[in-house]
Design an enzyme around this catalytic site. Structure first.
Site, PDB file in Angstrom:
ATOM      1  N   TRP A 136      20.883  -6.066 -55.631  1.00  0.00           N
ATOM      2  CA  TRP A 136      22.279  -7.067 -56.046  1.00  0.00           C
ATOM      3  C   TRP A 136      22.643  -8.048 -55.822  1.00  0.00           C
ATOM      4  CZ3 TRP A 136      23.584 -10.464 -52.235  1.00  0.00           C
ATOM      5  CH2 TRP A 136      23.191 -10.758 -50.948  1.00  0.00           C
ATOM      6  N   ASP A 162      30.527 -17.516 -48.121  1.00  0.00           N
ATOM      7  CA  ASP A 162      30.154 -16.724 -47.130  1.00  0.00           C
ATOM      8  C   ASP A 162      30.434 -15.823 -46.680  1.00  0.00           C
ATOM      9  OD1 ASP A 162      28.017 -15.165 -45.379  1.00  0.00           O
ATOM     10  OD2 ASP A 162      26.753 -16.615 -46.429  1.00  0.00           O
ATOM     11  N   LYS A 164      30.213 -13.901 -44.333  1.00  0.00           N
ATOM     12  CA  LYS A 164      30.282 -14.661 -42.967  1.00  0.00           C
ATOM     13  C   LYS A 164      31.534 -14.822 -42.147  1.00  0.00           C
ATOM     14  CE  LYS A 164      25.478 -15.536 -42.608  1.00  0.00           C
ATOM     15  NZ  LYS A 164      24.864 -14.933 -43.856  1.00  0.00           N
ATOM     16  N   TYR A 242      14.531 -19.815 -41.645  1.00  0.00           N
ATOM     17  CA  TYR A 242      13.161 -19.278 -41.433  1.00  0.00           C
ATOM     18  C   TYR A 242      12.418 -18.178 -40.855  1.00  0.00           C
ATOM     19  CZ  TYR A 242       8.314 -18.407 -43.415  1.00  0.00           C
ATOM     20  OH  TYR A 242       7.105 -17.289 -43.462  1.00  0.00           O
ATOM     21  N   PRO A 244      14.290 -15.859 -43.692  1.00  0.00           N
ATOM     22  CA  PRO A 244      15.734 -15.654 -44.240  1.00  0.00           C
ATOM     23  C   PRO A 244      16.186 -14.381 -44.264  1.00  0.00           C
ATOM     24  CG  PRO A 244      14.144 -15.041 -45.598  1.00  0.00           C
ATOM     25  CD  PRO A 244      13.220 -15.642 -44.237  1.00  0.00           C
ATOM     26  N   TYR A 247      15.807 -12.400 -48.906  1.00  0.00           N
ATOM     27  CA  TYR A 247      13.957 -12.669 -49.618  1.00  0.00           C
ATOM     28  C   TYR A 247      14.397 -13.329 -50.924  1.00  0.00           C
ATOM     29  CZ  TYR A 247      11.313 -11.955 -45.789  1.00  0.00           C
ATOM     30  OH  TYR A 247      10.506 -12.044 -44.281  1.00  0.00           O
ATOM     31  N   HIS A 248      15.477 -14.275 -51.102  1.00  0.00           N
ATOM     32  CA  HIS A 248      16.152 -14.598 -52.674  1.00  0.00           C
ATOM     33  C   HIS A 248      16.625 -15.877 -52.240  1.00  0.00           C
ATOM     34  CE1 HIS A 248      16.822 -14.526 -56.740  1.00  0.00           C
ATOM     35  NE2 HIS A 248      17.462 -15.734 -56.256  1.00  0.00           N
ATOM     36  N   HIS A 250      18.149 -19.304 -50.874  1.00  0.00           N
ATOM     37  CA  HIS A 250      19.283 -19.496 -50.748  1.00  0.00           C
ATOM     38  C   HIS A 250      19.457 -20.387 -49.299  1.00  0.00           C
ATOM     39  CE1 HIS A 250      18.416 -16.094 -47.897  1.00  0.00           C
ATOM     40  NE2 HIS A 250      19.592 -16.967 -47.029  1.00  0.00           N
TER      41      HIS A 250
END
Length: 317
Positions: A136, A162, A164, A242, A244, A247-248, A250
């Protein structure tokens, strides 16, 4: 929705590492929640590039079921208690997403050495990437999704509003001119995502990433200032998680009043990260990193097994 998912024999055979069954399953509670939600109509407010979407829920008054009177009474009761509300829907939801929403018996603190990262955590990250569950992100960085949230589209990264940031005016329907000095800016939350998928987390950062990090911070703060009218230089916290959520690599931009996600055992200021790899390009291949994990989560299971195995070897020696 009421307990940790039951691990099936099929899952065990496949070798999947899922959550330990820490809580008893209560199917009645799940049925009651689903029954309640069926009495509402959900109107899309916005969607992310992933499985997440955000809706306004309003009671479904035009119920034509045979038990109309009973349902009508339930709806009236719901209105009196809850009225309309906003809801986040995830479909399809991965085991990881489900586990994040489950009740927990607490957390454990992990002191991750680089050896532990190489032996346990990095293979775990690779398994998630290889599963395709992060595909995605390509839709976001390639501009196929979340264009209504896009603030910066740089050749090396994007910066978006974001999801959120729940109090943000609806991006799909609110003109950007009305975002400036909007009452919701105390909750400001933006996200920068690199386009290089080889950077998965803070452990992958080296000295040659310094220009990228500095540019992301500079461009992000400038966009926040011009879009929202916030004096970004002394009002915006820029940090990395960490572990995250995905796992890409940002980075997060939040207003100082918004303390979501900035706990000391998870957040790392980007300004500190830059200084660390300026001093030593390989800083994050040497540093122990401390963070908390939910008891029984897949990664916590793997780390607990690793620690137990190592302790067993030490005893046998």
């Amino acid at each position: 929705m009421s307990s940790n998912p039951v691990i099936s024999q099929e899952d065990i055979v496949k070798g999947q590492i899922l959550e330990r069954n820490l809580l008893d399953h209560n199917p009645i509670a799940s049925e009651e929640i689903v029954s309640f939600l069926k009495k509402y109509t959900f109107d899309l407010k916005s969607e992310s590039g992933a499985e997440y979407s955000y809706h306004s829920a309003s009671p479904n008054i035009n119920d034509t079921d045979s038990t109309k009177q009973e349902n009508s009474d339930s709806i009236s009761n719901a209105i009196s208690k809850f009225g309309c509300f906003d809801v986040e829907l995830i479909s399809p939801a991965s085991p990881y997403q489900i586990s994040r929403a489950m009740p927990t018996l607490g957390h454990v603190l992990i002191n991750e050495t680089y050896d532990m990262y190489n032996t346990v955590v990095q293979p775990h990250i690779k398994s998630i990437i290889d599963s395709g569950s992060l595909s995605w992100i390509n839709n976001v960085v390639e501009g196929k999704k979340e264009t209504e949230r896009l603030l910066v589209n740089h050749e090396e990264f994007v910066i978006n509003v974001d999801t959120k940031w729940r109090t943000h005016p609806p991006p799909l329907t609110t003109p950007r001119s009305e975002w400036y000095n909007h009452p919701s800016i105390a909750d400001l939350y933006c996200l920068g995502i690199v386009k290089d998928s080889s950077i998965t987390c803070i452990r992958d950062l080296r000295g040659h990433h310094i220009p990228l990090l500095k540019t992301m911070v500079k461009e992000g703060l400038a966009a926040i200032k011009s879009t929202y009218g916030v004096q970004a230089e002394n009002q915006i916290r820029v940090f990395v998680h960490y572990q995250p959520q995905f796992y890409h690599f940002h980075i997060h931009f939040t207003r100082l009043e918004n303390e979501v996600g900035c706990s000391v055992e998870r957040g790392h200021l980007v300004s500190d990260i830059i200084q660390n790899i300026e001093m030593d390009s390989n800083y994050y291949t040497k540093r122990m990193l401390t963070y908390k994990l939910k008891k029984g989560s897949p990664l916590e299971n793997l780390i607990a097994t690793h620690i137990n195995d190592n302790e067993g070897e030490s005893v046998s020696k």
